[in-house]
Design a protein around this motif. Structure first.
Motif, PDB file in Angstrom:
ATOM      1  N   PHE A 196       1.480  24.074 -38.280  1.00 60.44           N
ATOM      2  CA  PHE A 196       0.679  24.926 -37.401  1.00 60.44           C
ATOM      3  C   PHE A 196      -0.819  24.900 -37.733  1.00 60.44           C
ATOM      4  O   PHE A 196      -1.577  25.697 -37.196  1.00 60.44           O
ATOM      5  CB  PHE A 196       1.179  26.382 -37.427  1.00 60.44           C
ATOM      6  N   TYR A 197      -1.264  23.984 -38.561  1.00 59.23           N
ATOM      7  CA  TYR A 197      -2.666  23.957 -38.947  1.00 59.23           C
ATOM      8  C   TYR A 197      -3.568  23.510 -37.800  1.00 59.23           C
ATOM      9  O   TYR A 197      -4.741  23.877 -37.751  1.00 59.23           O
ATOM     10  CB  TYR A 197      -2.871  23.033 -40.151  1.00 59.23           C
ATOM     11  N   ARG A 198      -3.035  22.710 -36.878  1.00 56.49           N
ATOM     12  CA  ARG A 198      -3.869  22.145 -35.817  1.00 56.49           C
ATOM     13  C   ARG A 198      -3.683  22.871 -34.481  1.00 56.49           C
ATOM     14  O   ARG A 198      -4.147  22.403 -33.451  1.00 56.49           O
ATOM     15  CB  ARG A 198      -3.550  20.652 -35.648  1.00 56.49           C
ATOM     16  N   LEU A 199      -3.018  24.025 -34.504  1.00 57.93           N
ATOM     17  CA  LEU A 199      -2.768  24.743 -33.257  1.00 57.93           C
ATOM     18  C   LEU A 199      -4.062  25.402 -32.769  1.00 57.93           C
ATOM     19  O   LEU A 199      -4.639  26.243 -33.457  1.00 57.93           O
ATOM     20  CB  LEU A 199      -1.683  25.794 -33.469  1.00 57.93           C
ATOM     21  N   ALA A 200      -4.513  25.015 -31.571  1.00 58.10           N
ATOM     22  CA  ALA A 200      -5.750  25.530 -31.007  1.00 58.10           C
ATOM     23  C   ALA A 200      -5.496  26.803 -30.203  1.00 58.10           C
ATOM     24  O   ALA A 200      -4.354  27.237 -30.048  1.00 58.10           O
ATOM     25  CB  ALA A 200      -6.407  24.459 -30.128  1.00 58.10           C
TER      26      ALA A 200
END
Length: 295
Positions: A196-200
């Motif tokens: 979930f680190y790249r969830l915008a």
């Protein structure tokens, strides 16, 4: 689990059948009628037929389209659903192919996806998947037979192997969540597996929207090195675009790194808990069975 924590085989995914039993013990029975605890989302019913309206029928079930066409009031009849579809959304972006010890995050995520698929199949529920790897979205329609699970596992293994090529371009998790909003019928269960680190911002919107109509469980897979530095001296790092060195011998830098890592995790945890039904956090340095037993 293989010694290097990288290689994955179909046999290992088949062995996750036993982990499905651990999940069933943790979450109770399957999703079939009389076995699962519903959150009350969706009708919990499926369409059966249309017949002329009778006194006492619920006016909310009137089929206005047929009523207008025939000139007579008709009502829809529903029957209770005997099963519910389970969708797996698996993030296999390049950042998931990281592991400082134990195994890659992507590898643990694949084992978890296999265990969840087996859990659904063991209780007669339909299971489908959406695998995000490179620039592809591999969609598998829900099926309740053992052969459907085997097909999903084969696709899962193929997608994982493709991801090992370290292709820097990836299908964003945001797009996967957006697509699920279009194809999943109300009342389904959705298992989202990612770091979930790249969830915008758009992705958080789609996740919350899914959770309003379905039961969404989020599984965050992370690595200990993302929270704090471990080791001494200079550590080589690679983010698929750049390479560099981290000075793990500098106490001030190590302390700042840990503060930033824990702050990011705390913020992410708050966002996930407010956007899904349940949140589970997994550590790639530990085996999946030991962590499932401890849930």
């Amino acid at each position: 689990m293989s010694d290097d924590g990288i290689q994955l085989s179909l046999e290992q995914l088949l062995q996750c059948h036993r982990l499905g039993g651990i999940l069933a013990a943790r979450f109770g029975g399957g999703l079939r009628l009389g076995q699962h605890r519903s959150r009350g989302k969706g009708r919990g019913m499926e369409f059966a037929e249309v017949r002329p309206y009778q006194q006492g029928d619920d006016v909310r079930t009137i089929d206005w389209r047929i009523t207008a066409r025939t000139g007579r009031t008709h009502t829809k009849l529903f029957r209770e659903e005997r099963d519910r579809a389970v969708y797996l959304l698996l993030d296999l972006s390049p950042e998931m192919y990281f592991g400082s010890r134990g195994q890659l995050k992507a590898r643990l995520a694949c084992e978890l996806a296999a265990a969840l698929a087996w859990q659904a199949q063991q209780h007669g529920d339909k299971v489908g998947g959406l695998l995000l790897v490179e620039q592809s979205r591999i969609r598998l329609a829900p099926g309740g037979n053992r052969k459907d699970v085997l097909m999903l596992l084969n696709q899962l293994l193929s997608a994982y192997q493709r991801g090992l090529s370290r292709t820097p371009l990836a299908t964003p998790l945001d797009q996967g969540l957006a697509q699920l909003n279009l194809v999943v019928r109300p009342g389904s269960q959705i298992q989202v597996i990612s770091d979930f680190y790249r969830l915008a911002n758009e992705g958080w919107h789609w996740l919350r929207r899914l959770n309003r109509q379905h039961e969404v469980r989020c599984w965050q897979v992370r690595d200990q090195l993302e929270l704090q530095l471990q080791g001494q001296g200079h550590l080589a790092v690679d983010n698929l675009r750049q390479q560099g060195m981290i000075h793990a011998s500098d106490p001030q830098f190590v302390r700042h790194y840990q503060q930033v890592g824990h702050f990011r995790q705390q913020q992410l945890r708050l966002q996930l808990r407010s956007s899904c039904s349940q949140l589970f956090e997994l550590d790639a340095s530990l085996t999946l069975p030991s962590q499932l037993r401890g849930l």
